[in-house]
Design a protein around this motif. Structure first.
Motif, PDB file in Angstrom:
ATOM      1  N   VAL A  67      -1.763 -51.562  -8.623  1.00  0.00           N
ATOM      2  CA  VAL A  67      -0.896 -50.534  -9.197  1.00  0.00           C
ATOM      3  C   VAL A  67      -0.751 -49.416  -8.171  1.00  0.00           C
ATOM      4  O   VAL A  67      -1.751 -48.783  -7.807  1.00  0.00           O
ATOM      5  N   PRO A  68       0.454 -49.142  -7.670  1.00  0.00           N
ATOM      6  CA  PRO A  68       0.627 -48.042  -6.717  1.00  0.00           C
ATOM      7  C   PRO A  68       0.636 -46.692  -7.442  1.00  0.00           C
ATOM      8  O   PRO A  68       1.469 -46.456  -8.318  1.00  0.00           O
ATOM      9  N   GLY A 206     -16.834 -28.367 -19.420  1.00  0.00           N
ATOM     10  CA  GLY A 206     -17.975 -29.280 -19.431  1.00  0.00           C
ATOM     11  C   GLY A 206     -18.073 -30.153 -18.204  1.00  0.00           C
ATOM     12  O   GLY A 206     -19.042 -30.901 -18.044  1.00  0.00           O
ATOM     13  N   GLY A 207     -17.092 -30.090 -17.315  1.00  0.00           N
ATOM     14  CA  GLY A 207     -17.064 -30.933 -16.124  1.00  0.00           C
ATOM     15  C   GLY A 207     -15.820 -31.795 -16.093  1.00  0.00           C
ATOM     16  O   GLY A 207     -15.114 -31.956 -17.084  1.00  0.00           O
ATOM     17  N   ILE A 208     -15.574 -32.364 -14.950  1.00  0.00           N
ATOM     18  CA  ILE A 208     -14.324 -33.092 -14.722  1.00  0.00           C
ATOM     19  C   ILE A 208     -14.306 -34.426 -15.459  1.00  0.00           C
ATOM     20  O   ILE A 208     -15.336 -35.054 -15.697  1.00  0.00           O
ATOM     21  N   VAL A 209     -13.102 -34.838 -15.834  1.00  0.00           N
ATOM     22  CA  VAL A 209     -12.823 -36.190 -16.304  1.00  0.00           C
ATOM     23  C   VAL A 209     -11.680 -36.713 -15.444  1.00  0.00           C
ATOM     24  O   VAL A 209     -10.647 -36.046 -15.312  1.00  0.00           O
ATOM     25  N   GLU A 210     -11.859 -37.880 -14.855  1.00  0.00           N
ATOM     26  CA  GLU A 210     -10.830 -38.483 -14.009  1.00  0.00           C
ATOM     27  C   GLU A 210     -10.284 -39.732 -14.693  1.00  0.00           C
ATOM     28  O   GLU A 210     -11.032 -40.455 -15.352  1.00  0.00           O
ATOM     29  N   SER A 211      -9.004 -39.979 -14.492  1.00  0.00           N
ATOM     30  CA  SER A 211      -8.368 -41.135 -15.122  1.00  0.00           C
ATOM     31  C   SER A 211      -7.378 -41.772 -14.158  1.00  0.00           C
ATOM     32  O   SER A 211      -6.525 -41.079 -13.593  1.00  0.00           O
ATOM     33  N   PHE A 212      -7.511 -43.080 -13.969  1.00  0.00           N
ATOM     34  CA  PHE A 212      -6.673 -43.802 -13.008  1.00  0.00           C
ATOM     35  C   PHE A 212      -6.132 -45.081 -13.638  1.00  0.00           C
ATOM     36  O   PHE A 212      -6.861 -45.780 -14.350  1.00  0.00           O
ATOM     37  N   PRO A 213      -4.871 -45.421 -13.361  1.00  0.00           N
ATOM     38  CA  PRO A 213      -4.326 -46.680 -13.870  1.00  0.00           C
ATOM     39  C   PRO A 213      -4.905 -47.873 -13.120  1.00  0.00           C
ATOM     40  O   PRO A 213      -5.240 -47.783 -11.933  1.00  0.00           O
ATOM     41  N   LEU A 214      -5.025 -48.990 -13.820  1.00  0.00           N
ATOM     42  CA  LEU A 214      -5.499 -50.249 -13.256  1.00  0.00           C
ATOM     43  C   LEU A 214      -4.516 -51.357 -13.606  1.00  0.00           C
ATOM     44  O   LEU A 214      -3.739 -51.222 -14.555  1.00  0.00           O
ATOM     45  N   PRO A 215      -4.524 -52.453 -12.872  1.00  0.00           N
ATOM     46  CA  PRO A 215      -3.683 -53.592 -13.260  1.00  0.00           C
ATOM     47  C   PRO A 215      -4.078 -54.121 -14.635  1.00  0.00           C
ATOM     48  O   PRO A 215      -5.184 -53.874 -15.125  1.00  0.00           O
TER      49      PRO A 215
END
Length: 380
Positions: A67-68, A206-215
């Motif tokens: 996923v680009p 409360g701190g970072i949450v990261e979210s990234f798309p995946l195939p």
């Protein structure tokens, strides 16, 4: 007998094998694992690494499978702090490619098999490394107790066997390790919400949450926690995400769950006799920012022509010293970037969080600064 032994059949070892096989070098890749791990692990492939991977003809297959990610957004308390576009970071690959590591390894292994079906040897645990004049020998432990081991001899040995590199230990190369006061839990869930193929950072008190798309219609969620290995299950991670972001991933769709505490380790030297360290064996970088695997590919791309020159009988002492200097500098730069990324995600009281977000918003709103940050983030 072979020309080059590569210890480690992960993404870096397989890529280096592909480069050397294309150049007509005989290679044996000694991999301890009998099968590839399905854990998604590293997922981000940056533009410089894609350009390097194209040298073995796999960039197209990787892009088709992944996923680009062409942009990212930072949010806080429901409001947009800033956005970043990767459109200007590369003419050929203006994105960060999201692809689980097992898929990346599968594509690289297929390419190696096309070049030499016997190059990859699984179930081969190296128990000893011996130098003998112009040769180096790797002793492979017996597969069962009391059985007979075997030996492989080559002109050069490359250690690409990971952050806890057994070969590095066998070569008595010390490492300098740094730990961080940061801990994370991550999981992959069915995608939901309105962010599509964007990367999203939630900068919360409360701190970072990261979210990234995946195939495959999935999305990875990474949450900073207050202690290592908090013992959170998929439902617990979903609750943590919801508490900080308002988004609730469906626990029933979870396909991977893991916790980790970042650290970095830099080997005190990269060359020992006729052996060279690459990738995590040379420099383990915190996974925050996704630079470690990419750094290893760039190591291999720079090392391959030096290996070919050495096999051709040309002197390479000065080239190896320059290689070690440049790759050490690149690793230290990546470590600094990873440290900055982690500092950005630490908990802050609301007044300080507001000040930090205002500063980030100002930088994001300046096109030259935005482009510079995008280039740094993608290892330009």
């Amino acid at each position: 007998m072979t020309e080059v032994i590569i210890v480690g059949g992960g993404p870096v070892g397989l890529y280096l094998a592909g480069l050397l096989l294309q150049a007509g070098v005989e290679v044996r890749v000694l991999e301890q694992r009998l099968r590839r791990e399905r854990h998604s692990r590293a997922i981000g492939i940056h533009p410089p690494a894609l350009a390097a991977l194209d040298k073995v003809g796999v960039a197209g297959a990787l892009v088709r499978a992944g996923v680009p990610i062409r942009s990212g957004t930072a949010l806080s308390r429901g409001r947009t702090v800033g956005s970043m576009s990767f459109a200007t970071v590369s003419d050929r690959f203006p994105f960060v490619l999201s692809l689980p590591q097992f898929a990346t390894e599968s594509i690289l292994e297929q390419r190696v098999q096309e070049l030499d079906a016997s190059a990859l040897v699984r179930g081969a645990r190296v128990s000893e490394v011996m130098h003998d004049g112009g040769l180096v020998t790797a002793a492979i432990a017996a597969p069962v107790e009391g059985g007979a081991g075997r030996r492989v001899t080559a002109r050069l040995l490359i250690a690409a066997d990971g952050a806890r590199s057994p070969v590095r230990s066998l070569l008595n190369i010390p490492v300098i390790t740094k730990t961080y006061p940061d801990h994370y839990i991550m999981g992959d869930f069915a995608a939901g919400g309105d962010h599509g193929q964007q990367a999203v950072l939630y900068l919360e008190t409360g701190g970072i949450v990261e979210s990234f798309p995946l195939p495959g219609g999935l999305r990875r969620w990474v949450v900073r926690t207050g202690r290592p290995d908090p013992g959170v299950d998929a439902a617990g991670l979903s609750r943590l995400v919801h508490q900080r972001t308002g988004v609730r991933p469906d626990p029933e769709t979870n396909t991977m769950l893991s916790s980790f505490s970042p650290r970095s380790s830099l080997a005190c030297r990269l060359v020992a006799g006729r052996a060279v360290l690459v990738g995590d064996a040379a420099h383990e970088i915190s996974p925050i920012g996704g630079q470690g695997m990419n750094l290893g590919w760039l190591d291999a791309a720079e090392l391959a022509p030096i290996i070919c020159a050495a096999l051709a009988g040309r002197p390479v002492g000065s080239a190896l010293r320059a290689y070690a200097s440049r790759r050490g500098k690149a690793a230290r730069r990546a470590r600094w970037q990873a440290g900055a990324n982690m500092a950005l995600g630490r908990p802050l009281a609301p007044p300080l969080l507001g000040l930090r977000n205002a500063a980030l918003g100002t930088v994001a709103g300046l096109p030259p600064a935005n482009r510079l940050v995008a280039r740094r983030f993608t290892m330009q």
